[in-house]
Design an enzyme around this catalytic site. Sequence first.
Site, PDB file in Angstrom:
ATOM      1  N   ASP A 191      10.118 -51.779 -48.537  1.00 36.52           N
ATOM      2  CA  ASP A 191      10.630 -53.192 -48.360  1.00 36.52           C
ATOM      3  C   ASP A 191       9.701 -53.877 -49.943  1.00 36.52           C
ATOM      4  O   ASP A 191       8.515 -53.208 -50.275  1.00 36.52           O
ATOM      5  CB  ASP A 191       9.410 -53.895 -47.281  1.00 36.52           C
ATOM      6  CG  ASP A 191      10.322 -55.708 -47.457  1.00 36.52           C
ATOM      7  OD1 ASP A 191      10.559 -55.718 -47.679  1.00 36.52           O
ATOM      8  OD2 ASP A 191       9.491 -55.516 -46.179  1.00 36.52           O
ATOM      9  N   GLY A 192       9.310 -54.794 -50.177  1.00 35.55           N
ATOM     10  CA  GLY A 192       8.738 -55.692 -50.714  1.00 35.55           C
ATOM     11  C   GLY A 192       9.079 -56.410 -52.535  1.00 35.55           C
ATOM     12  O   GLY A 192       8.355 -56.373 -53.621  1.00 35.55           O
ATOM     13  N   ARG A 249       8.737 -60.011 -53.503  1.00 38.32           N
ATOM     14  CA  ARG A 249       7.632 -60.716 -53.571  1.00 38.32           C
ATOM     15  C   ARG A 249       7.173 -59.802 -54.963  1.00 38.32           C
ATOM     16  O   ARG A 249       6.922 -60.345 -55.597  1.00 38.32           O
ATOM     17  CB  ARG A 249       6.950 -59.923 -52.291  1.00 38.32           C
ATOM     18  CG  ARG A 249       6.492 -61.016 -51.461  1.00 38.32           C
ATOM     19  CD  ARG A 249       6.057 -60.970 -49.819  1.00 38.32           C
ATOM     20  NE  ARG A 249       7.110 -59.624 -49.578  1.00 38.32           N
ATOM     21  CZ  ARG A 249       6.564 -58.648 -48.325  1.00 38.32           C
ATOM     22  NH1 ARG A 249       5.460 -58.789 -47.460  1.00 38.32           N
ATOM     23  NH2 ARG A 249       7.958 -57.140 -48.095  1.00 38.32           N
ATOM     24  N   TRP A 250       7.740 -58.836 -54.952  1.00 41.49           N
ATOM     25  CA  TRP A 250       7.120 -58.468 -57.376  1.00 41.49           C
ATOM     26  C   TRP A 250       7.959 -59.283 -57.861  1.00 41.49           C
ATOM     27  O   TRP A 250       7.213 -58.700 -58.856  1.00 41.49           O
ATOM     28  CB  TRP A 250       7.575 -55.993 -56.283  1.00 41.49           C
ATOM     29  CG  TRP A 250       7.137 -55.880 -57.392  1.00 41.49           C
ATOM     30  CD1 TRP A 250       6.106 -55.210 -58.432  1.00 41.49           C
ATOM     31  CD2 TRP A 250       8.021 -56.156 -58.732  1.00 41.49           C
ATOM     32  NE1 TRP A 250       6.197 -54.695 -59.318  1.00 41.49           N
ATOM     33  CE2 TRP A 250       6.923 -55.027 -59.621  1.00 41.49           C
ATOM     34  CE3 TRP A 250       9.103 -56.372 -59.458  1.00 41.49           C
ATOM     35  CZ2 TRP A 250       8.069 -54.307 -61.427  1.00 41.49           C
ATOM     36  CZ3 TRP A 250       9.770 -55.845 -60.885  1.00 41.49           C
ATOM     37  CH2 TRP A 250       9.110 -55.404 -61.525  1.00 41.49           C
ATOM     38  N   HIS A 295      14.705 -55.869 -56.989  1.00 39.79           N
ATOM     39  CA  HIS A 295      16.185 -54.989 -56.350  1.00 39.79           C
ATOM     40  C   HIS A 295      15.908 -53.683 -57.829  1.00 39.79           C
ATOM     41  O   HIS A 295      16.104 -52.802 -56.974  1.00 39.79           O
ATOM     42  CB  HIS A 295      16.559 -55.121 -55.835  1.00 39.79           C
ATOM     43  CG  HIS A 295      16.922 -55.945 -54.851  1.00 39.79           C
ATOM     44  ND1 HIS A 295      15.909 -56.029 -53.338  1.00 39.79           N
ATOM     45  CD2 HIS A 295      17.050 -57.571 -55.186  1.00 39.79           C
ATOM     46  CE1 HIS A 295      16.033 -57.111 -52.641  1.00 39.79           C
ATOM     47  NE2 HIS A 295      16.930 -57.712 -53.700  1.00 39.79           N
ATOM     48  N   SER A 342      19.479 -53.510 -44.530  1.00 34.05           N
ATOM     49  CA  SER A 342      19.789 -53.953 -43.069  1.00 34.05           C
ATOM     50  C   SER A 342      20.931 -54.843 -42.548  1.00 34.05           C
ATOM     51  O   SER A 342      21.569 -56.047 -43.158  1.00 34.05           O
ATOM     52  CB  SER A 342      19.307 -53.933 -42.754  1.00 34.05           C
ATOM     53  OG  SER A 342      18.720 -55.677 -42.937  1.00 34.05           O
ATOM     54  N   ASN A 366      20.578 -57.834 -43.448  1.00 35.33           N
ATOM     55  CA  ASN A 366      20.445 -58.285 -44.900  1.00 35.33           C
ATOM     56  C   ASN A 366      21.896 -58.646 -44.762  1.00 35.33           C
ATOM     57  O   ASN A 366      21.764 -59.984 -46.782  1.00 35.33           O
ATOM     58  CB  ASN A 366      19.998 -57.457 -44.824  1.00 35.33           C
ATOM     59  CG  ASN A 366      18.920 -56.553 -45.596  1.00 35.33           C
ATOM     60  OD1 ASN A 366      18.690 -55.380 -45.751  1.00 35.33           O
ATOM     61  ND2 ASN A 366      17.721 -57.815 -45.945  1.00 35.33           N
ATOM     62  N   TRP A 367      22.329 -58.781 -44.629  1.00 34.35           N
ATOM     63  CA  TRP A 367      23.856 -59.884 -44.940  1.00 34.35           C
ATOM     64  C   TRP A 367      23.647 -61.471 -44.855  1.00 34.35           C
ATOM     65  O   TRP A 367      24.490 -62.045 -45.595  1.00 34.35           O
ATOM     66  CB  TRP A 367      25.027 -59.952 -43.683  1.00 34.35           C
ATOM     67  CG  TRP A 367      25.654 -58.459 -44.088  1.00 34.35           C
ATOM     68  CD1 TRP A 367      25.804 -57.217 -42.923  1.00 34.35           C
ATOM     69  CD2 TRP A 367      26.358 -58.017 -44.990  1.00 34.35           C
ATOM     70  NE1 TRP A 367      26.052 -56.169 -43.455  1.00 34.35           N
ATOM     71  CE2 TRP A 367      26.627 -56.717 -45.364  1.00 34.35           C
ATOM     72  CE3 TRP A 367      26.960 -58.372 -46.318  1.00 34.35           C
ATOM     73  CZ2 TRP A 367      27.508 -56.136 -45.596  1.00 34.35           C
ATOM     74  CZ3 TRP A 367      27.866 -57.466 -46.779  1.00 34.35           C
ATOM     75  CH2 TRP A 367      27.941 -55.859 -46.781  1.00 34.35           C
ATOM     76  N   ARG A 427       6.259 -47.372 -44.310  1.00 38.18           N
ATOM     77  CA  ARG A 427       6.312 -48.677 -44.887  1.00 38.18           C
ATOM     78  C   ARG A 427       6.329 -50.081 -46.158  1.00 38.18           C
ATOM     79  O   ARG A 427       4.723 -49.453 -45.413  1.00 38.18           O
ATOM     80  CB  ARG A 427       6.930 -49.745 -43.541  1.00 38.18           C
ATOM     81  CG  ARG A 427       7.211 -51.047 -43.854  1.00 38.18           C
ATOM     82  CD  ARG A 427       8.156 -52.401 -42.819  1.00 38.18           C
ATOM     83  NE  ARG A 427       7.793 -52.875 -44.354  1.00 38.18           N
ATOM     84  CZ  ARG A 427       9.858 -54.178 -42.682  1.00 38.18           C
ATOM     85  NH1 ARG A 427       9.939 -54.012 -41.471  1.00 38.18           N
ATOM     86  NH2 ARG A 427       9.912 -55.214 -43.000  1.00 38.18           N
ATOM     87  N   SER A 437      12.041 -53.724 -38.119  1.00 38.94           N
ATOM     88  CA  SER A 437      13.009 -54.611 -38.202  1.00 38.94           C
ATOM     89  C   SER A 437      14.499 -53.452 -38.649  1.00 38.94           C
ATOM     90  O   SER A 437      15.012 -53.365 -38.940  1.00 38.94           O
ATOM     91  CB  SER A 437      12.853 -54.316 -39.983  1.00 38.94           C
ATOM     92  OG  SER A 437      11.479 -55.562 -40.257  1.00 38.94           O
TER      93      SER A 437
HETATM   94  C1  IPE Z   1      13.644 -54.328 -43.472  1.00 31.31           C
HETATM   95  O1  IPE Z   1      13.324 -55.212 -44.963  1.00 31.31           O
HETATM   96  C2  IPE Z   1      15.318 -53.662 -44.399  1.00 31.31           C
HETATM   97  C3  IPE Z   1      15.150 -52.944 -45.322  1.00 31.31           C
HETATM   98  C4  IPE Z   1      14.287 -52.423 -46.663  1.00 31.31           C
HETATM   99  C5  IPE Z   1      16.478 -52.227 -45.792  1.00 31.31           C
HETATM  100  P1  IPE Z   1      13.358 -56.923 -44.984  1.00 31.31           P
HETATM  101  O2  IPE Z   1      11.965 -57.582 -45.392  1.00 31.31           O
HETATM  102  O3  IPE Z   1      14.843 -57.172 -44.418  1.00 31.31           O
HETATM  103  O4  IPE Z   1      12.987 -56.768 -43.161  1.00 31.31           O
HETATM  104  P2  IPE Z   1      12.507 -58.568 -42.803  1.00 31.31           P
HETATM  105  O5  IPE Z   1      13.559 -59.189 -42.543  1.00 31.31           O
HETATM  106  O6  IPE Z   1      11.628 -58.732 -43.416  1.00 31.31           O
HETATM  107  O7  IPE Z   1      12.005 -57.614 -41.166  1.00 31.31           O
HETATM  108  C1  IPE Z   2      13.385 -54.923 -49.728  1.00 30.48           C
HETATM  109  O1  IPE Z   2      12.768 -55.666 -50.130  1.00 30.48           O
HETATM  110  C2  IPE Z   2      14.820 -54.846 -50.430  1.00 30.48           C
HETATM  111  C3  IPE Z   2      16.125 -54.948 -49.378  1.00 30.48           C
HETATM  112  C4  IPE Z   2      15.149 -55.532 -47.809  1.00 30.48           C
HETATM  113  C5  IPE Z   2      16.922 -54.514 -49.537  1.00 30.48           C
HETATM  114  P1  IPE Z   2      12.940 -57.251 -49.866  1.00 30.48           P
HETATM  115  O2  IPE Z   2      14.045 -57.840 -50.734  1.00 30.48           O
HETATM  116  O3  IPE Z   2      12.775 -57.093 -48.324  1.00 30.48           O
HETATM  117  O4  IPE Z   2      11.371 -58.229 -51.041  1.00 30.48           O
HETATM  118  P2  IPE Z   2      10.475 -59.047 -49.559  1.00 30.48           P
HETATM  119  O5  IPE Z   2      10.311 -58.167 -48.929  1.00 30.48           O
HETATM  120  O6  IPE Z   2      11.485 -60.124 -49.477  1.00 30.48           O
HETATM  121  O7  IPE Z   2       9.443 -59.301 -50.571  1.00 30.48           O
HETATM  122 MG    MG Z   3      11.109 -57.477 -46.776  1.00 25.87          MG
END
Ligand code: IPE
Ligand code: IPE
Ligand code: MG
Length: 255
Positions: free
Chosen positions: A21-22, A25-26, A38, A66, A69-70, A189, A197
């Site tokens: 995750d992140g 924001r990165w 990504h 996830s 994520n859709w 995480r 999540s």
């Molecule tokens: C969880 O990250 C899913 C993946 C890392 C693929 P999200 O960024 O989607 O989770 P939430 O929505 O912040 O809980």
């Molecule tokens: C995790 O990073 C990658 C996926 C969920 C696919 P994010 O895209 O959730 O990054 P943040 O949480 O918005 O920083």
């Molecule tokens: Mg995220």
Amino acid sequence: MDLKSSIIKEKLPQHIAVIMDGNGRWAKQHGKPRVFGHRNGVQAVREVTEAAAELGVPYLTLYAFSTENWNRPKMEVSALMRLLVETLHKEVKTLNKNNIRLLAIGDWAHLPEPTFHALLQGIEATRHNTHMTLTLALNYSARWEIAAAARALANRVATGELLPYQVDEHVFAQALSTHGIPDPELMIRTSGEHRISNFLLWQLAYTELYFTPVLWPDFRKEHLYEAILDYQQRERRFGKTSEQLAHEMQDPENR
Ligand code: IPE
Ligand code: IPE
Ligand code: MG
């Protein structure tokens, strides 16, 4: 002593699961669009995979996309799907070189055609590898998985193949998409969020959870070593008392 050599080989987690995750924001920190995050996350995937394989961790599971994520902007979703295809095509050779088997969990059969195909190809091409199993959670949600397992078992009961009283924890676990994979001993995480999540809800029942503020694209081998060292400091009691565990250590016969 460096971090890697401080790791106790005999106490290595057999399965590490990661919520990567992140990325968004990165990218924001770098003044770039989310997709840039990504793309840079791929290097972190290489690093943890390589580090886990070098250490001899037999199972590594990465949460890549996830079901929820859709709901992200269409552009981001399609960029992620393309990135998956590109990365899978590029990395299969390395997986084979390192004797790593690729698996997927989740409703990945319903991913867009090209992503589904790249994944299927990767799984096929690496199926005989034995050093480590790398599982990608794609279009994955734990509640979806649990409901699908309940449905499959209900069908078997309806046909008379299975009797209701036979549905126990073992049979249930066999119906999950992770069947054959041991439960994670360590779940990491990144990005400072303290939540699951919808990841591996059943399988994480007794997993040690490790949260780090490091954003996924910055995650390197050393961060994995730190997480494993933290895990190795912990006492896993599984409902027992400290005294019982100490006693068992002295007298392993008496468990
Ligand atoms: C969880 O990250 C899913 C993946 C890392 C693929 P999200 O960024 O989607 O989770 P939430 O929505 O912040 O809980
Ligand atoms: C995790 O990073 C990658 C996926 C969920 C696919 P994010 O895209 O959730 O990054 P943040 O949480 O918005 O920083
Ligand atoms: Mg995220």
